[in-house]
Design a protein around this motif. Structure first.
Motif, PDB file in Angstrom:
ATOM      1  N   LEU A  67     -25.335 -65.197  19.387  1.00 36.80           N
ATOM      2  CA  LEU A  67     -26.059 -65.551  18.167  1.00 36.80           C
ATOM      3  C   LEU A  67     -27.138 -66.607  18.416  1.00 36.80           C
ATOM      4  O   LEU A  67     -27.536 -67.318  17.487  1.00 36.80           O
ATOM      5  N   ALA A  68     -27.624 -66.698  19.643  1.00 38.73           N
ATOM      6  CA  ALA A  68     -28.616 -67.732  19.980  1.00 38.73           C
ATOM      7  C   ALA A  68     -29.792 -67.714  19.002  1.00 38.73           C
ATOM      8  O   ALA A  68     -30.271 -68.765  18.579  1.00 38.73           O
ATOM      9  N   HIS A  69     -30.244 -66.521  18.645  1.00 42.92           N
ATOM     10  CA  HIS A  69     -31.404 -66.409  17.749  1.00 42.92           C
ATOM     11  C   HIS A  69     -30.995 -65.977  16.346  1.00 42.92           C
ATOM     12  O   HIS A  69     -31.832 -65.487  15.581  1.00 42.92           O
ATOM     13  N   SER A  70     -29.713 -66.135  16.040  1.00 45.83           N
ATOM     14  CA  SER A  70     -29.194 -65.764  14.725  1.00 45.83           C
ATOM     15  C   SER A  70     -28.687 -66.974  13.942  1.00 45.83           C
ATOM     16  O   SER A  70     -28.961 -67.097  12.746  1.00 45.83           O
ATOM     17  N   ALA A  71     -27.951 -67.837  14.602  1.00 46.49           N
ATOM     18  CA  ALA A  71     -27.325 -68.969  13.907  1.00 46.49           C
ATOM     19  C   ALA A  71     -28.411 -69.873  13.329  1.00 46.49           C
ATOM     20  O   ALA A  71     -29.219 -70.427  14.068  1.00 46.49           O
ATOM     21  N   GLY A  72     -28.449 -69.980  12.032  1.00 43.93           N
ATOM     22  CA  GLY A  72     -29.484 -70.763  11.367  1.00 43.93           C
ATOM     23  C   GLY A  72     -30.773 -69.987  11.148  1.00 43.93           C
ATOM     24  O   GLY A  72     -31.705 -70.485  10.521  1.00 43.93           O
TER      25      GLY A  72
END
Lengths: 401, 401
Positions: free
Chosen positions: B189-194
């Motif tokens: 989720l590196a580019h998903s979380a937040g």
């Protein structure tokens, strides 16, 4: 003793110790170097805040793991360019043992001792489990290690200085014995780096790992370090093959190609704010000579042992009596050691307790002097002679560290 | 669009952005939340400096990895008590895939795609190598993933949002497909979380990992996180079995016994100073509703794409045109993209470049508003229309990040 070149009064002035505290736990968590607060603030406000993403280049964040590694390398007898910081000590143990196993094909046994810090054993247990049922972690008593180094052994993994008793292995002799048997060595320097002179190159050590939050005073959660001998550095293929250990991380290749030498032991994004604190802590070390630190450490531990033994017959020395056989800590056994340590902490003498009965005191000449040792001995004598530990409050406290 | 409850003007005021900077790189390194500097200073001076070793208890350092994990868990649809922070994302990928493989005995293939961030592939490559020659990392094109989920697959490991293009996988559908084939999933989720709402529990995801220095604004080198579904949390035996994942770390047992649930995914000593910064960053997130963030993100990315496409015919949209198919970034292809990005940075528009030709811009509603987007578009138009990138200085700069 030759004349000391290190000015210990000057190094002591570089620390910010709370009033009324005699801190004999720098072997567990080193105290705050005065300069670290400003250095961290600079990293946060000026670097992260103002440079943002460009800090990786402009503030030198990307190069820091190797730069800090070299500064630590000087203290442990490593060749320049062969130490890098990052991750935690547990992770570095895993990396080192996995790499050492790859260099000893056909052998399946990792040898360690039951005085090793448990996480080293746990990490290897997990590594070997993933490698298959043929692999074995063999754990013997510390005094049985030498005889257990047979030609079955792939890797000898030891912590040089026992975390409970301070008992010190003979790194040069055991490394030579391991090499004679065709094995490689992984030395954990958790209680060695900054505690006593280490001569990795001179001992012909293969791998070494350590943490920086104890004697090196890098702060809570400071990164670990790893050393790989020059003869292995371009041979090992890291098990934890992260992008920052890649030859060209920003090429974003789909295949891993290990970076040059020790760089391949980097894994993920380095902890920039922790590194700032560590950098300030190493500024103090830059003023110290390890031979001086060792001489002063022995003077302090001898003073402490003599004082405690004279005043407290109930405390049994758990550390080797010969200073050459121990690191920079002194431990005493006492059945009510937990309560006694709480009583000491309440009176400003901070040491720590290790189950089942070890009272542990660390001696760190950068900020502890003979006056501190005498003051601590007087408080320990008071607690023991007047049974001040015999207080329900001290016995029931939650045990966390 | 429903009425937003999140006050984005208020969240923007909580960041300290340099004068004259339009920061469209919060998807790479989030900016400094104003409160983080003071919070870090407190951790260094008051906690480390004054509490010393007792900070582990008195300042709550030991509990922070789980507490911070839960605050992140709220943003990614995790059940409470099933996320923990620590280490780096590379290490957490390794942990998750190793654990998932243990839960799928008999299967030997990890499936991923060539849009995955390279370190995920590198780490699994290293893991599988240590597990033996029967194991395989199979890498297909993103659009071929679904068809490649056969009953050979042990673990489907994907990054939900592509780091270069922002293309988003369908987590719910691919997880269901993997489960139907008897495989487990590891979502990065590196580019998903937040960046967008994630519903791990609703998607029935098995494992997830991510970093906190991008959209979550935890600071350079902030710790990663890992999620393990409740049904697996007490089943997995971690490969990276460190002492702080032990059931009783301070018993110093020689044998590893995994801690309860997600606690076993802890490894070594947590990075206390980095956690202080992350804690302050999550205070901003406590004011945000992810649905609002997503709605605002789509508004900003649509505005950006329309503006850039109208003004800059040389830039080719590399991100999906349908906002439902992308994360919170927009990428354009341009052969001279590296030089063009340097020209933009010199004019205060900070995005980044990903080889070979991707100009990447992140949209982070907590601190970027429509006015910022319009101002950035005007500068991009100027750089492109007047070929300001065609400057040797921009083409020869060292490429580090």
């Amino acid at each position: 003793m030759r004349g000391l070149m290190t000015d210990f009064a000057a190094t002591k002035a570089m620390f910010d110790l709370p009033q009324g505290v005699l801190y004999l736990d720098g072997n567990s968590l080193g105290p705050l170097p005065r300069a670290a607060a400003a250095r961290v603030q600079q990293a946060v406000t000026d670097e992260w805040g103002q440079l943002l993403i460009t800090g990786w280049n402009k503030a030198g964040w990307m190069a820091q793991p190797s730069e800090l590694g070299d500064r630590i390398g000087r203290l442990i007898g490593a060749e320049p360019g062969h130490v890098v910081t990052g991750d935690t000590l547990s992770i570095k143990v895993y990396q080192a043992v996995a790499s050492a196993l790859e260099l000893t094909p056909g052998r399946k046994v990792v040898l360690s001792d039951n005085g090793n810090f448990p996480t080293d054993l746990y990490m290897v247990e997990g590594l070997l489990r993933s490698m298959g049922p043929d692999y074995e972690l063999r754990v013997v008593a510390p005094e049985a290690v030498e005889a257990a180094i047979t030609d079955e052994i792939a890797v000898l993994m030891l912590t040089e200085v026992d975390y409970r008793t301070g008992r010190k292995h003979d790194m040069a002799a055991l490394t030579a014995r391991a090499h004679a048997a065709g094995a490689l060595t992984v030395w954990d320097l958790a209680h060695s780096a900054g505690a006593l002179p280490v001569d990795l190159a001179g001992c012909d050590a293969d791998f070494a790992v350590g943490c920086t939050y104890k004697y090196l005073n890098g702060g809570p959660g400071a990164p670990a370090f790893i050393y790989v001998a020059p003869r292995h550095a371009d041979q090992v293929r890291p098990a934890l093959s992260g992008w920052l250990g890649h030859q060209a991380p920003f090429a974003f290749d789909l295949d891993y190609r290990p970076g040059a030498g020790i760089e391949r032991m980097r894994v993920g994004t380095p902890p920039v704010i922790q590194m700032a604190a560590l950098s300030a802590a190493l500024d103090v070390w830059d003023m110290a000579d390890m031979a001086d630190v060792r001489a002063k450490s022995i003077e302090l531990t001898e003073l402490f042992i003599a004082g405690v033994e004279a005043a407290c017959p109930d405390l049994e020395l758990a550390s080797p009596r010969d200073p050459a056989q121990r690191g920079s800590q002194v431990s005493f056994r006492f059945a009510e050691g937990y309560a006694a340590m709480q009583a000491l902490i309440a009176r400003g003498v901070i040491g720590d307790f290790r189950a089942p009965d070890i009272m542990r005191f660390g001696f760190t000449p950068l900020f502890i002097d003979a006056g501190d040792v005498k003051a601590a001995v007087a408080i320990i004598a008071d607690v023991m002679q007047n049974r001040l530990w015999d207080n329900p409050e001290y016995k029931t406290r939650a045990r966390v560290t």
